[in-house]
Write a protein that holds these residues in place. Structure first.
Motif, PDB file in Angstrom:
ATOM      1  N   UNK A  41      -4.116  -1.226 -11.077  1.00  0.00           N
ATOM      2  CA  UNK A  41      -2.630  -1.818 -10.286  1.00  0.00           C
ATOM      3  C   UNK A  41      -2.996  -1.900  -8.989  1.00  0.00           C
ATOM      4  N   UNK A  42      -2.181  -2.273  -8.288  1.00  0.00           N
ATOM      5  CA  UNK A  42      -2.325  -2.630  -6.639  1.00  0.00           C
ATOM      6  C   UNK A  42      -0.954  -2.905  -5.912  1.00  0.00           C
ATOM      7  N   UNK A  43      -1.084  -2.806  -4.808  1.00  0.00           N
ATOM      8  CA  UNK A  43       0.104  -2.871  -3.983  1.00  0.00           C
ATOM      9  C   UNK A  43       0.099  -2.938  -2.464  1.00  0.00           C
ATOM     10  N   UNK A  44       0.957  -3.089  -1.769  1.00  0.00           N
ATOM     11  CA  UNK A  44       1.129  -3.259  -0.199  1.00  0.00           C
ATOM     12  C   UNK A  44       2.230  -2.712   0.300  1.00  0.00           C
ATOM     13  N   UNK A  45       2.023  -2.297   1.476  1.00  0.00           N
ATOM     14  CA  UNK A  45       3.364  -1.758   2.022  1.00  0.00           C
ATOM     15  C   UNK A  45       3.010  -1.959   3.704  1.00  0.00           C
ATOM     16  N   UNK A  46       4.144  -2.535   4.378  1.00  0.00           N
ATOM     17  CA  UNK A  46       3.866  -3.011   5.643  1.00  0.00           C
ATOM     18  C   UNK A  46       5.234  -2.728   6.425  1.00  0.00           C
ATOM     19  N   UNK A  47       4.969  -2.527   7.735  1.00  0.00           N
ATOM     20  CA  UNK A  47       6.258  -2.293   8.536  1.00  0.00           C
ATOM     21  C   UNK A  47       5.987  -2.860  10.005  1.00  0.00           C
ATOM     22  N   UNK A  48       7.093  -3.691  10.514  1.00  0.00           N
ATOM     23  CA  UNK A  48       7.019  -4.213  11.803  1.00  0.00           C
ATOM     24  C   UNK A  48       7.914  -3.766  12.780  1.00  0.00           C
ATOM     25  N   UNK A  49       7.631  -3.018  13.696  1.00  0.00           N
ATOM     26  CA  UNK A  49       8.426  -2.487  14.690  1.00  0.00           C
ATOM     27  C   UNK A  49       9.106  -3.516  15.809  1.00  0.00           C
ATOM     28  N   UNK A  50      10.538  -3.844  15.434  1.00  0.00           N
ATOM     29  CA  UNK A  50      11.113  -4.757  16.747  1.00  0.00           C
ATOM     30  C   UNK A  50      11.230  -4.054  17.985  1.00  0.00           C
ATOM     31  N   UNK A  51      11.717  -3.000  17.991  1.00  0.00           N
ATOM     32  CA  UNK A  51      12.008  -1.784  19.279  1.00  0.00           C
ATOM     33  C   UNK A  51      11.657  -0.861  18.678  1.00  0.00           C
ATOM     34  N   UNK A  52      11.654   0.345  19.717  1.00  0.00           N
ATOM     35  CA  UNK A  52      11.249   1.698  19.252  1.00  0.00           C
ATOM     36  C   UNK A  52      12.052   2.061  18.258  1.00  0.00           C
ATOM     37  N   UNK A  53      13.093   1.965  18.156  1.00  0.00           N
ATOM     38  CA  UNK A  53      14.277   2.107  17.087  1.00  0.00           C
ATOM     39  C   UNK A  53      14.599   1.291  15.966  1.00  0.00           C
ATOM     40  N   UNK A  54      14.075   0.158  15.996  1.00  0.00           N
ATOM     41  CA  UNK A  54      14.294  -0.926  15.273  1.00  0.00           C
ATOM     42  C   UNK A  54      13.088  -1.410  14.331  1.00  0.00           C
ATOM     43  N   UNK A  55      13.176  -1.604  13.010  1.00  0.00           N
ATOM     44  CA  UNK A  55      11.861  -1.977  12.382  1.00  0.00           C
ATOM     45  C   UNK A  55      12.218  -2.510  10.964  1.00  0.00           C
ATOM     46  N   UNK A  56      11.487  -3.342  10.401  1.00  0.00           N
ATOM     47  CA  UNK A  56      11.746  -3.895   9.139  1.00  0.00           C
ATOM     48  C   UNK A  56      10.499  -3.541   8.356  1.00  0.00           C
ATOM     49  N   UNK A  57      10.731  -3.416   6.968  1.00  0.00           N
ATOM     50  CA  UNK A  57       9.630  -3.140   6.292  1.00  0.00           C
ATOM     51  C   UNK A  57       9.597  -3.470   4.839  1.00  0.00           C
ATOM     52  N   UNK A  58       8.476  -3.658   4.024  1.00  0.00           N
ATOM     53  CA  UNK A  58       8.534  -4.395   2.719  1.00  0.00           C
ATOM     54  C   UNK A  58       7.409  -3.591   1.975  1.00  0.00           C
ATOM     55  N   UNK A  59       7.488  -3.672   0.658  1.00  0.00           N
ATOM     56  CA  UNK A  59       6.404  -3.202  -0.205  1.00  0.00           C
ATOM     57  C   UNK A  59       6.447  -3.563  -1.471  1.00  0.00           C
ATOM     58  N   UNK A  60       5.251  -3.729  -2.246  1.00  0.00           N
ATOM     59  CA  UNK A  60       5.264  -3.788  -3.533  1.00  0.00           C
ATOM     60  C   UNK A  60       4.251  -3.157  -4.297  1.00  0.00           C
ATOM     61  N   UNK A  61       4.329  -3.160  -5.417  1.00  0.00           N
ATOM     62  CA  UNK A  61       3.195  -2.332  -6.473  1.00  0.00           C
ATOM     63  C   UNK A  61       3.329  -2.922  -7.768  1.00  0.00           C
ATOM     64  N   UNK A  62       2.150  -3.088  -8.421  1.00  0.00           N
ATOM     65  CA  UNK A  62       2.139  -3.266  -9.834  1.00  0.00           C
ATOM     66  C   UNK A  62       1.906  -1.762 -10.500  1.00  0.00           C
ATOM     67  N   UNK A  63       2.421  -1.318 -10.985  1.00  0.00           N
ATOM     68  CA  UNK A  63       2.486   0.167 -11.321  1.00  0.00           C
ATOM     69  C   UNK A  63       2.590   0.279 -12.850  1.00  0.00           C
TER      70      UNK A  63
END
Length: 785
Positions: A535-557
């Motif tokens: 299996x494999x995967x990735x998880x990422x987050x980008x912080x737009x400001x101190x209180x705001x962010x977007x995140x995405x993740x994927x896994x082949x489980x």
């Protein structure tokens, strides 16, 4: 042996892991306390001219990892204390420990801006799609962990009855054994039947983490739908927490946990346990009562054979906060349980004597050390050997109705089928190791290896000496291992964080006497198989400001089969050595937003998800015998969201909702693209809390909470089959609960009154199995640290 190869692979990874160690990373650690030597919890520590900060733990301890060796200034603040600054000069030869003493603020400021992040905030603002539930505010309630988790977004816990009943746990549409459970990262699947989420009291948990679809490497899980990690209090040096509750249906619940640490020597003792009992004799409404004279009668009836009891005790001894170990503990856990079974899969089938009992014993070893050999190298090891004994009893020829009367007897069959007094013995060896190394300020790697080696035997003592047809008379073997490696990267002042990971799943099964259907008849032969999956995967987050962010993740489980699915139960469930793991591609995309205006706090989280799962492991009946096979393909899409608002410490409000569309994706099926039946697809929760300090004197608090749970109606069967009016369905349900808690002497003494299902609604979960109506409970709790 294949398992030795797997261990060797892990060892080679570990050697390579240590060989790439680079220059150590500067680290400051210490403790925040007041003039009286008492730990200050929740103190904010901010490194000036950087975005680096943290919050002190419950024992006042903290750690700060810094980018380089130089001079720094740390700002320290806490509610009710004067802020101060501390100058630190770091040199490569230093091991910096800083103890900070705060002075009380005579002005008793009510608000201090906290810049550091709590563990909950760190999880929410990470790349994984995770719910973080802090249980501190819930410790005085009578809830168990299942009831707490059922309020979380994307989670649905469906119970078949009252305390100790069977339950199905679902995260974003994937459920049952597809979800894995942990206590402090240790798998719960080998903790025995008495240690399950529906009977562990909330007092024993400090925080609960719910990972949706994508599971981090450090848990070492073969989870398809996600994982739940129960985090206990590991930082407080001395505390005692005792509680007792009593309520409807003769329900008793007691819990005790504590720790003593000698500060000078580091010697520590942990002890804990719980006791649960309930008659579960709640009223069933409008049930069909079969009469001995023939015919049926529709009436209300009380459950008469549904008692449940569970006990657990655990002791650990060892050392804490030594130069050679942060934690070294040797412990033992014992649990036992007894459960009567009132109904079958549907409530018109009534049992009067079927029951099970069992006991579990597990010695264990825990070791943790930060900066082992190298600054930035953190290592933890857990090892245990467990023995689980369970006896299932079905020896009565009598047939019962809802009045508790015997309406017939059949000397050829027991209540559930064939007569059985089956005793299982499961033995498990578990080892879990994790090593995390900070390469530099922006990069770190994590290596985890988890091995479970299981053996299962069973004997039907009702058959006496004749065990020639028993497939479990000789131990069957199941070894499962998960090896995971991840790399974490932080860029742009940690505004962008990314975790990339890979997992190897290994399964080795040896069934000496496998009885299974080969297509033409039942055969009995040896089956020895060993397979690997990746299996494999990735998880990422980008912080737009101190209180705001977007995140995405994927896994082949993957989710590997367990002992019963592979070996059968020795009575009516046959083995299937050809069983494949369940497999899924899991995607998450989310956003979070948090803002503080004066004393008002508002946070919003929302996420969408997709699950493409196949090869589900299902029990399929086949006449007298059944077996587990791989079947089906499901595509699940949906979204969930949560809004939280709080004002000072007297008002908080939470509302969340979840929607999911789980469709049959098997093109060869006659119900292709039908929504999966008997599964909620729209549900939500709301929680309103009102509290007031010092209302009845100094250091007192009165707290009131109103909790509402909504579940939209759903079909029991495939939607395309039958006409709408004739389809059986679970009706829409709205259940309300209320809790009133009074605490005094700064939370040392606590009294709670609680009512569940306060309007006495008829509540259902699976297959229209009725849950308890209105109930009342009272809880007394004593807590000191």
């Amino acid at each position: 042996m294949q398992i030795n190869k797997f261990l060797l692979t892990g060892l080679l990874f570990s050697v390579n892991f240590l060989s790439i160690a680079q220059i150590s990373q500067p680290l400051i650690s210490g403790k925040v306390s007041n003039r009286n030597g008492q730990a200050v919890e929740g103190a904010s520590l901010l490194v000036k001219s950087t975005q680096i900060g943290t919050v002190s733990a419950t024992d006042g301890s903290f750690q700060l990892k810094l980018p380089s060796f130089k001079q720094y200034v740390i700002q320290v603040s806490a509610i009710g204390y004067l802020s101060q600054e501390k100058e630190i000069v770091l040199k490569p030869s230093d091991t910096s420990k800083v103890d900070i003493m705060l002075e009380r603020d005579a002005r008793a400021l009510k608000v201090v801006d906290v810049t550091g992040m709590t563990e909950k905030t760190k999880l929410v603002q990470g790349g994984f799609n995770v719910n973080a539930i802090e249980t501190k505010s819930l410790a005085n309630t009578t809830s168990d962990l299942n009831q707490i988790l059922s309020r979380s977004t994307g989670v649905r816990v469906r119970e078949s009855g009252g305390l100790g009943s069977d339950f199905n746990f679902s995260i974003n549409g994937l459920s049952g054994k597809q979800v894995k459970f942990f206590i402090d990262g240790i798998p719960m699947e080998n903790f025995g039947n008495s240690m399950s989420l529906n009977n562990i009291p909330v007092n024993l948990a400090e925080r609960i983490e719910v990972y949706k679809g994508v599971v981090p490497v450090e848990l070492g899980a073969d989870a398809l739908g996600g994982a739940v990690n129960i985090v206990t209090n590991q930082t407080v040096e001395k505390y005692l927490d005792a509680s007792y509750s009593y309520g409807s249906f003769n329900t008793h619940r007691a819990a005790l946990s504590g720790r003593y640490t000698d500060v000078k020597t580091g010697f520590t003792i942990n002890a804990g346990g719980f006791y649960n009992y309930s008659d579960n004799n709640y009223l069933m409404r409008d049930v069909t009562v079969r009469l001995a004279s023939g015919g049926n009668e529709i009436k209300d009836a009380k459950r008469f054979h549904d008692a449940f009891r569970s006990t657990m005790g655990q002791v650990e001894m060892g050392f804490r906060n030594k130069t050679w170990a942060d934690i070294l503990l040797v412990g033992a856990l014992y649990s036992s349980g007894y459960k009567e079974r009132q109904t079958g899969a549907q409530q018109d089938i009534v049992f009067g004597q079927v029951h099970s009992r069992g006991n579990f014993f597990m010695p264990s070893l825990k070791y943790k050390k930060k900066d082992l050999f190298l600054n930035g190298l953190d290592v933890s090891v857990f090892a245990s050997y467990a023995k689980d004994r369970t006896t299932s009893v079905d020896t009565s020829a009598a047939k019962y109705n809802w009045d508790g009367d015997i309406i017939s007897t059949d000397k050829n069959f027991a209540e559930q089928g064939a007569f059985s007094l089956f005793k299982y013995t499961n033995k498990f060896f578990v080892i879990r190791t994790n090593a995390a190394y900070a390469l530099n300020t922006g990069n770190s790697i994590d290596l985890n290896y988890s091995l479970t080696a299981g053996r299962r035997t069973g004997i039907n003592t009702y058959q006496g000496a004749g065990q020639e047809n028993n497939p479990l008379d000789i131990p069957n073997k199941l070894d499962k291992g998960v090896l995971g490696l991840s790399w974490q990267n932080r860029l742009f002042g940690e505004r962008l964080t990314t975790s990339v990971f890979a997992k190897q799943y290994h399964i080795h099964s040896y069934i000496r006497s496998a009885v299974y259907y080969n297509g033409s008849g039942y055969v009995k032969e040896e089956a020895d198989q060993s397979k690997d999956y990746y299996g494999y995967g990735i998880a990422t987050r980008f912080k737009l400001t101190d209180g705001v962010g977007i995140k995405a993740s994927f896994e082949h489980a993957y989710r590997l089969p367990d002992v019963e699915e592979l070996f059968g139960d020795g009575v009516t469930v046959l083995a299937n050595p050809q069983l494949k793991p369940e497999e899924s591609d899991n995607y998450n995309l989310g956003i979070y937003y948090g803002i503080k205006i004066g004393e008002h706090h508002l946070s919003v989280e929302a996420s969408g998800f997709y699950r493409g799962a196949k090869d589900f492991i299902n029990a399929v009946p086949g006449g007298i015998y059944s077996s587990f096979i791989n079947i089906g393909k499901v595509n699940i899409t949906g979204f969930d969201g949560e809004l939280k608002y709080s004002y000072q410490d007297w008002l908080n409000f939470t509302v969340n909702g979840s929607y999911m569309n789980a469709l049959n994706a098997d093109k060869s099926s006659t119900v292709f693209e039908d929504r999966i039946p008997n599964q909620p697809w729209l549900f939500g929760n709301a929680d309103l809390g009102l509290g007031k300090n010092d209302l009845f004197g100094k250091d007192t608090r009165l707290q009131f909470n109103w909790f509402t749970q909504y579940t939209h109606w759903f079909y029991l069967n495939w939607p395309s089959r039958g006409f709408t009016e004739g389809k059986s369905r679970i009706p829409t349900q709205t259940i309300h609960n209320a809790t009133l808690t009074y605490s005094f002497q700064q939370g040392r003494y606590n009294l709670s009154l609680e009512s569940r299902n306060i309007f006495n609604e008829t509540a259902y979960d699976s297959f229209r199995l009725q849950k308890p109506g209105r109930s009342f409970l009272v809880k007394l709790r004593y807590f000191i640290k």
